[in-house]
Design a protein around this motif. Structure first.
Motif, PDB file in Angstrom:
ATOM      1  N   ASP A  15      63.435 115.119   0.331  1.00 21.57           N
ATOM      2  CA  ASP A  15      62.277 115.625  -0.402  1.00 21.57           C
ATOM      3  C   ASP A  15      62.712 116.292  -1.705  1.00 21.57           C
ATOM      4  O   ASP A  15      62.129 116.037  -2.770  1.00 21.57           O
ATOM      5  CB  ASP A  15      61.461 116.600   0.455  1.00 21.57           C
ATOM      6  CG  ASP A  15      60.149 116.965  -0.213  1.00 21.57           C
ATOM      7  OD1 ASP A  15      59.313 116.050  -0.414  1.00 21.57           O
ATOM      8  OD2 ASP A  15      59.961 118.151  -0.553  1.00 21.57           O
ATOM      9  N   ARG A  19      62.030 115.058  -5.642  1.00 20.93           N
ATOM     10  CA  ARG A  19      61.489 115.952  -6.686  1.00 20.93           C
ATOM     11  C   ARG A  19      62.411 115.979  -7.913  1.00 20.93           C
ATOM     12  O   ARG A  19      61.947 115.930  -9.049  1.00 20.93           O
ATOM     13  CB  ARG A  19      61.292 117.364  -6.148  1.00 20.93           C
ATOM     14  CG  ARG A  19      60.158 117.487  -5.174  1.00 20.93           C
ATOM     15  CD  ARG A  19      60.026 118.915  -4.620  1.00 20.93           C
ATOM     16  NE  ARG A  19      59.038 118.967  -3.588  1.00 20.93           N
ATOM     17  CZ  ARG A  19      57.724 118.979  -3.783  1.00 20.93           C
ATOM     18  NH1 ARG A  19      57.253 118.940  -5.027  1.00 20.93           N
ATOM     19  NH2 ARG A  19      56.884 119.017  -2.771  1.00 20.93           N
ATOM     20  N   ARG A  42      59.630 109.414  -2.735  1.00 28.63           N
ATOM     21  CA  ARG A  42      59.953 109.832  -1.361  1.00 28.63           C
ATOM     22  C   ARG A  42      60.091 108.619  -0.446  1.00 28.63           C
ATOM     23  O   ARG A  42      60.992 108.553   0.387  1.00 28.63           O
ATOM     24  CB  ARG A  42      58.858 110.741  -0.818  1.00 28.63           C
ATOM     25  CG  ARG A  42      58.910 112.152  -1.306  1.00 28.63           C
ATOM     26  CD  ARG A  42      57.744 112.934  -0.724  1.00 28.63           C
ATOM     27  NE  ARG A  42      57.796 114.323  -1.106  1.00 28.63           N
ATOM     28  CZ  ARG A  42      56.703 115.038  -1.385  1.00 28.63           C
ATOM     29  NH1 ARG A  42      55.499 114.499  -1.315  1.00 28.63           N
ATOM     30  NH2 ARG A  42      56.832 116.300  -1.721  1.00 28.63           N
TER      31      ARG A  42
END
Length: 150
Positions: A15, A19, A42
């Motif tokens: 995750d 990002r 993701r």
């Protein structure tokens, strides 16, 4: 910046890696930040790893500052993404040196034509332009580069 620690990524970091990937990609100006983009990245990480990616991260006190995705069987540097707050600190050069350790004889990559900052950097680092082709999945025109050990 002290030399970064470059290490294999862990599944529990996917995750945060997604990002970081999004922030780096958005910094090119080629796509806006969005929940859809983050969701796509993701989903892409485990799929690409299953398809042969070796995924690495570089960190700064527990923060993911960059990601590096290599497809070792084909000598492909698939992704080298540095979070904007860590750009212009030689982190990309450290990741490229690490890539040259993993792939000492030859490396190839694709770079979006409109991402001039990136492809000019690769040219300065010794990569030679080979051709352009449209990526059928994204529609972006991709510049193909290759580096070979002398």
């Amino acid at each position: 910046m002290t030399p970064p620690t470059i290490r294999p990524a862990r599944p529990d970091e996917y995750d945060d890696i997604a990002r970081a990937w999004m922030e780096s990609w958005v910094s090119t100006g080629l796509s806006p930040r969005s929940d859809g983009l983050l969701s796509d990245l993701r989903a892409r990480l485990p799929r690409e790893i299953a398809n042969g990616w070796s995924l690495f991260v570089a960190g700064d006190d527990g923060t993911i500052a960059a990601m590096l995705a290599l497809h070792l069987p084909t000598a492909l540097l698939d992704q080298l993404m540095v979070v904007p707050a860590y750009q212009d600190r030689s982190l990309g050069r450290h990741l490229l040196a690490f890539t040259r350790q993993c792939l000492p004889d030859e490396i190839w990559l694709k770079c979006v034509r409109e991402n001039e900052k990136a492809w000019r950097w690769y040219e300065r680092e010794g990569f030679v332009f080979e051709k352009e082709e449209v990526n059928p999945r994204t529609g972006f025109m991709m510049k193909h580069y290759r580096w070979k050990k002398r």
